[in-house]
Structure formats: C-alpha cells, structure tokens
Design a protein around this motif. Structure first.
Motif, PDB file in Angstrom:
ATOM      1  N   TRP A  37      34.236  32.427 -68.252  1.00 47.46           N
ATOM      2  CA  TRP A  37      34.095  33.613 -69.097  1.00 47.46           C
ATOM      3  C   TRP A  37      35.461  34.235 -69.302  1.00 47.46           C
ATOM      4  CZ3 TRP A  37      34.731  38.745 -67.205  1.00 47.46           C
ATOM      5  CH2 TRP A  37      34.821  38.871 -65.815  1.00 47.46           C
ATOM      6  N   MET A  38      35.654  34.749 -70.501  1.00 50.84           N
ATOM      7  CA  MET A  38      36.950  35.294 -70.890  1.00 50.84           C
ATOM      8  C   MET A  38      36.793  36.785 -71.154  1.00 50.84           C
ATOM      9  SD  MET A  38      39.556  34.041 -73.899  1.00 50.84           S
ATOM     10  CE  MET A  38      38.651  34.419 -75.380  1.00 50.84           C
ATOM     11  N   ARG A  39      37.712  37.550 -70.584  1.00 53.12           N
ATOM     12  CA  ARG A  39      37.706  38.999 -70.764  1.00 53.12           C
ATOM     13  C   ARG A  39      38.971  39.395 -71.517  1.00 53.12           C
ATOM     14  NH1 ARG A  39      40.089  43.351 -68.995  1.00 53.12           N
ATOM     15  NH2 ARG A  39      38.948  45.228 -68.423  1.00 53.12           N
ATOM     16  N   GLU A  40      38.784  40.005 -72.672  1.00 51.12           N
ATOM     17  CA  GLU A  40      39.933  40.491 -73.454  1.00 51.12           C
ATOM     18  C   GLU A  40      39.951  42.007 -73.375  1.00 51.12           C
ATOM     19  OE1 GLU A  40      40.408  38.581 -77.478  1.00 51.12           O
ATOM     20  OE2 GLU A  40      38.482  37.722 -76.898  1.00 51.12           O
ATOM     21  N   SER A  41      41.061  42.546 -72.910  1.00 52.77           N
ATOM     22  CA  SER A  41      41.181  43.986 -72.754  1.00 52.77           C
ATOM     23  C   SER A  41      41.043  44.692 -74.095  1.00 52.77           C
ATOM     24  CB  SER A  41      42.539  44.309 -72.132  1.00 52.77           C
ATOM     25  OG  SER A  41      42.724  45.701 -72.126  1.00 52.77           O
ATOM     26  N   PHE A  95      52.544  44.785 -65.452  1.00 53.11           N
ATOM     27  CA  PHE A  95      52.575  45.024 -66.897  1.00 53.11           C
ATOM     28  C   PHE A  95      51.314  45.725 -67.408  1.00 53.11           C
ATOM     29  CE2 PHE A  95      55.487  41.238 -66.617  1.00 53.11           C
ATOM     30  CZ  PHE A  95      56.642  41.971 -66.876  1.00 53.11           C
ATOM     31  N   GLY A  96      50.396  46.083 -66.490  1.00 51.43           N
ATOM     32  CA  GLY A  96      49.182  46.782 -66.907  1.00 51.43           C
ATOM     33  C   GLY A  96      49.531  48.178 -67.396  1.00 51.43           C
ATOM     34  N   ARG A  97      48.693  48.708 -68.272  1.00 51.13           N
ATOM     35  CA  ARG A  97      48.985  50.030 -68.826  1.00 51.13           C
ATOM     36  C   ARG A  97      48.324  51.095 -67.970  1.00 51.13           C
ATOM     37  NH1 ARG A  97      49.080  50.655 -74.912  1.00 51.13           N
ATOM     38  NH2 ARG A  97      50.864  51.888 -74.272  1.00 51.13           N
ATOM     39  N   ARG A  98      48.903  52.268 -67.975  1.00 54.20           N
ATOM     40  CA  ARG A  98      48.397  53.370 -67.170  1.00 54.20           C
ATOM     41  C   ARG A  98      48.132  54.578 -68.046  1.00 54.20           C
ATOM     42  NH1 ARG A  98      48.340  49.671 -64.631  1.00 54.20           N
ATOM     43  NH2 ARG A  98      48.987  49.210 -62.507  1.00 54.20           N
ATOM     44  N   PRO A  99      47.196  55.452 -67.676  1.00 54.28           N
ATOM     45  CA  PRO A  99      46.187  55.201 -66.645  1.00 54.28           C
ATOM     46  C   PRO A  99      45.057  54.355 -67.216  1.00 54.28           C
ATOM     47  CG  PRO A  99      45.961  57.400 -67.546  1.00 54.28           C
ATOM     48  CD  PRO A  99      47.099  56.761 -68.281  1.00 54.28           C
ATOM     49  N   GLN A 100      44.724  53.281 -66.502  1.00 56.36           N
ATOM     50  CA  GLN A 100      43.760  52.323 -67.048  1.00 56.36           C
ATOM     51  C   GLN A 100      42.393  52.947 -67.301  1.00 56.36           C
ATOM     52  OE1 GLN A 100      43.905  48.972 -64.402  1.00 56.36           O
ATOM     53  NE2 GLN A 100      45.489  47.978 -65.602  1.00 56.36           N
ATOM     54  N   ALA A 101      41.947  53.767 -66.384  1.00 54.03           N
ATOM     55  CA  ALA A 101      40.606  54.332 -66.516  1.00 54.03           C
ATOM     56  C   ALA A 101      40.514  55.169 -67.792  1.00 54.03           C
ATOM     57  CB  ALA A 101      40.274  55.172 -65.300  1.00 54.03           C
ATOM     58  N   ALA A 102      41.529  56.011 -68.006  1.00 50.74           N
ATOM     59  CA  ALA A 102      41.515  56.879 -69.187  1.00 50.74           C
ATOM     60  C   ALA A 102      41.548  56.043 -70.459  1.00 50.74           C
ATOM     61  CB  ALA A 102      42.712  57.816 -69.142  1.00 50.74           C
ATOM     62  N   GLU A 103      42.363  55.002 -70.469  1.00 47.43           N
ATOM     63  CA  GLU A 103      42.462  54.185 -71.678  1.00 47.43           C
ATOM     64  C   GLU A 103      41.168  53.431 -71.944  1.00 47.43           C
ATOM     65  OE1 GLU A 103      46.589  53.203 -73.172  1.00 47.43           O
ATOM     66  OE2 GLU A 103      46.440  52.237 -71.236  1.00 47.43           O
ATOM     67  N   PRO A 137      43.021  42.303 -60.772  1.00 52.16           N
ATOM     68  CA  PRO A 137      43.309  43.394 -61.708  1.00 52.16           C
ATOM     69  C   PRO A 137      43.389  42.829 -63.127  1.00 52.16           C
ATOM     70  CG  PRO A 137      45.269  42.803 -60.453  1.00 52.16           C
ATOM     71  CD  PRO A 137      44.143  42.020 -59.866  1.00 52.16           C
ATOM     72  N   PRO A 138      42.915  43.575 -64.132  1.00 50.24           N
ATOM     73  CA  PRO A 138      42.811  42.987 -65.466  1.00 50.24           C
ATOM     74  C   PRO A 138      44.159  42.640 -66.101  1.00 50.24           C
ATOM     75  CG  PRO A 138      42.229  45.322 -65.490  1.00 50.24           C
ATOM     76  CD  PRO A 138      42.393  44.941 -64.060  1.00 50.24           C
ATOM     77  N   SER A 139      44.256  41.389 -66.579  1.00 48.13           N
ATOM     78  CA  SER A 139      45.339  40.977 -67.468  1.00 48.13           C
ATOM     79  C   SER A 139      44.910  41.376 -68.881  1.00 48.13           C
ATOM     80  CB  SER A 139      45.537  39.463 -67.406  1.00 48.13           C
ATOM     81  OG  SER A 139      45.556  38.998 -66.076  1.00 48.13           O
ATOM     82  N   SER A 140      45.772  41.167 -69.874  1.00 46.46           N
ATOM     83  CA  SER A 140      45.351  41.406 -71.261  1.00 46.46           C
ATOM     84  C   SER A 140      44.201  40.454 -71.600  1.00 46.46           C
ATOM     85  CB  SER A 140      46.514  41.189 -72.226  1.00 46.46           C
ATOM     86  OG  SER A 140      47.647  41.938 -71.829  1.00 46.46           O
ATOM     87  N   ILE A 141      44.335  39.188 -71.161  1.00 40.17           N
ATOM     88  CA  ILE A 141      43.252  38.208 -71.288  1.00 40.17           C
ATOM     89  C   ILE A 141      43.126  37.463 -69.965  1.00 40.17           C
ATOM     90  CG2 ILE A 141      42.509  36.050 -72.381  1.00 40.17           C
ATOM     91  CD1 ILE A 141      43.764  36.950 -74.969  1.00 40.17           C
ATOM     92  N   GLY A 171      37.130  51.774 -75.490  1.00 34.80           N
ATOM     93  CA  GLY A 171      35.897  50.992 -75.418  1.00 34.80           C
ATOM     94  C   GLY A 171      35.944  49.880 -74.396  1.00 34.80           C
ATOM     95  N   LYS A 172      34.938  49.051 -74.460  1.00 40.24           N
ATOM     96  CA  LYS A 172      34.769  48.010 -73.441  1.00 40.24           C
ATOM     97  C   LYS A 172      35.560  46.755 -73.794  1.00 40.24           C
ATOM     98  CE  LYS A 172      30.419  49.043 -71.221  1.00 40.24           C
ATOM     99  NZ  LYS A 172      29.295  49.701 -71.870  1.00 40.24           N
ATOM    100  N   PRO A 173      36.005  46.010 -72.782  1.00 40.71           N
ATOM    101  CA  PRO A 173      36.645  44.720 -73.069  1.00 40.71           C
ATOM    102  C   PRO A 173      35.645  43.752 -73.707  1.00 40.71           C
ATOM    103  CG  PRO A 173      36.313  45.024 -70.698  1.00 40.71           C
ATOM    104  CD  PRO A 173      35.949  46.314 -71.356  1.00 40.71           C
TER     105      PRO A 173
END
Ligand SMILES: [Zn+2]
Length: 335
Positions: free
Chosen positions: A193-197, A169-177, A220-224, A182-184
């Motif tokens: 620690w919590m990472r929010e995309s 369910f990750g979005r593509r292309p991740q690097a470009a997005e 691989p990054p989830s939305s959270i 900006g940063k998570p």
C-alpha cells in the motif's frame, strides 16, 4: 571507462568488529569494480571528511558535541546498534564528505556514486540502526546552502524505511498541516500500500519503498511511502516502484535526486523479508536511474544496507548498480 566519478576511500571501513553489518563490503565493492573492468583508476575520487558546519545543517549542536567528545549515553550507543569509538566518528564524517562530493559531482556529470553512505536511520538528535549521521541529508542541505540546488528528491529503496530522512525533511507542525490539507491518499493491492502525503511538499520530497513488517516499527511519514508485504517478488516490486516514481514526479520537479540503493530487499538478506532476485534489483536500479536520466535530473547514489548470507551477493548487487549506471549514462552520451 565510466562517464562519471565514484567517490571512495578505504577509510569508509566502519571499525565495529564482528557485526551483522559487513563493514568490509566497501573495499570489496571497489575491488570488484576494478577487477571486472567496470571502473578505471581515473573514475575514483577521494573524499574529505564533512565539515562540522555541514553536519550541523542536519544535526543538533548537542548531538554533534556528544559525538565529538565521546559522551553518548549507554542508551544512545545501544540505540545506534554499533559500538562507539572516535575512529567510527571519523568514518561517518568521511562517508558524509563522500556524499557531499558525489552530490556536487553529479551536477556536472549527471550522475555520481558515493561507494558508501546511505545512513538513512540517523535523526537530527540521535543515531539508530547502524547510522550515526545522515550523509544523504547532509549532502542535500550542503548543496542547498551553497545555492547549487533548491528542490531535491530522495528515492530510498533500502528494505528498511528511511525514518531519519523522513523526519529531517518532514514539514512542521505535521498535525496542524494534516488538519489543513486533508487526508493522505492511499492506494493498495495484495502486495503493497502506498501513502501519499496531502501536505504541499517542502524543498525536499522523500520517497521510501520498504518492507512494512520490519524495522523501524515507527515509520514517520515520507512524502510517499510504499509499504510492501513480506515476500514481495520482483515484478510487483517493480510495478509499485514505477507507480511511486510517477506519483513523485507528478507532484514535484527536483533539481537533484539522492538514490539510496540498499541491497537488502534481496531474497537472501538476513535483515530483510522481501524476495527480490539479483536480477530484479538490477532492474530496480535501471528504473530509478532511467527516470533521472530521461528527465535530465542529476542523481547521486549511496549504497546503504545489505546483509546477504554471502557478502559476495551484497557486493554483486552494489556493483551491478554501478554497471547499470555505466550502460545507461554511456548510451546517453553517444546520442
Ligand atoms: Zn536497510
């Protein structure tokens, strides 16, 4: 009697011989629910195997063909960490059909369980970590194809990160997005620690709470993602779960929730390094299920992992999830 359905078949049993994965747990959970009077015979629903066209909504044709013809390479079979057989393929297809049925059932009843499934380590083109195909993703995509739901959220509380689901369910292309958005956002304390995309969510929002220092190495990054330190106990876990759910529902309004209710954050788990008690896991379930019920969002639950030294503990944790749902959804009916 429970005000919802439990999707189950004795054929969920995974024919993998002596293995750390307790394939007998499915039958034991169903028996425990009957014996304790938590569920009546009418609650149980039999699934049909998923159709290949559903599986192909998530997995590549080449991979599905290899599974159907028994032509995985030795390396691919090793990566799956369970011995390949045609019977195993059938069991996974049936588990996926069960998740599809549970997801459909939840739209009418508010909640439903697949007493199997939760195979969140399966990627579009390969299986790993005891997972051949990703039943959770297949169920969501299948309901989306039928236009029964649009936006869905996965809340994955298995101790291992939901890497397959995150990639599917990750979005593509991740690097470009990432460059564009900006940063998570990162928040932390001594427990996690919590990472929010920073990327705008797609149709499916993924939340994973897991032990950082555990399989999979590449997350691989989830939305959270909430990454817990080793040995995290009940209260900090529950505090972070509440925080993650708040953040998720602030960002995203799903029409369906998939709750991946792994039993392996348990302190006695052989493949987990968190320190949750059976009571803590029950409170975890209540938090997730109440969040869904209070927002009137249908939720379907899958069992996922659980490798306690005593399989009875794993079974008790899974049965508690059903019992908690019974209490929460019965009280909502009487209101
Ligand atoms: Zn797990």
């Amino acid at each position: 009697m429970l005000p919802f359905k439990l999707v189950y078949s004795d054929a969920y049993y995974l024919p993998i011989g002596t293995h750390i994965f307790p394939a007998e747990k499915y039958r034991m959970v169903a028996s425990c629910l009957r014996e304790k009077g938590i569920a009546a015979e009418d609650n149980f629903h039999h699934p049909q195997p998923a159709e290949d066209r559903d599986v192909l909504l998530v997995h590549g044709e080449y991979y599905v063909h290899k599974l159907r013809t028994g032509t995985l390479t030795a390396r691919e079979e090793l990566e799956m960490e369970i011995p390949f057989s045609d019977e195993l393929v059938n069991a996974f297809w049936l588990n996926a059909g069960g998740s599809i049925l549970a997801a459909r059932q939840s739209l009418g009843d508010g909640i439903s369980f697949n007493l199997g499934g939760g195979f969140h380590h399966a990627f579009p083109d390969h299986g790993e970590g005891f997972c051949m195909i990703n039943d959770v993703a297949i169920a969501i995509r299948s309901l989306q194809r039928e236009k029964l739901v649009g936006r869905a959220m996965v809340v994955d509380c298995d101790v291992h990160q939901g890497n397959g689901t995150a990639v599917i369910f990750g979005r593509r292309p991740q690097a470009a997005e990432a460059e564009n958005h900006g940063k998570p956002a990162v928040t932390r304390d001594q427990f996690a620690w919590m990472r929010e995309s920073a990327e705008p969510p797609g149709e499916v929002f993924t939340v994973s709470l897991h032990q950082e220092n555990n399989y999979p190495v590449w997350k691989p990054p989830s939305s959270i993602d909430v990454n817990f330190v080793d040995g995290t106990e009940d209260q900090p876990y529950l505090d972070w779960l509440a925080r993650a759910l708040d953040a998720a529902f602030t960002n995203f309004k799903p029409e369906l929730i998939a709750y991946v209710a792994g039993a392996d954050p348990y302190r006695e788990d052989q493949l987990g390094g968190l320190n949750l008690t059976i009571d803590g896991l029950r409170r975890r379930d209540e938090l997730v299920l109440r969040a869904a019920r209070d927002r009137r969002i249908p939720v379907f639950v899958t069992l996922a992992g659980g490798y306690a030294r005593n399989v009875e503990d794993t079974v008790a944790i899974h049965c508690n999830t059903v019992a908690s749902a019974g209490a929460i959804y019965s009280s909502s009916h009487s209101k």
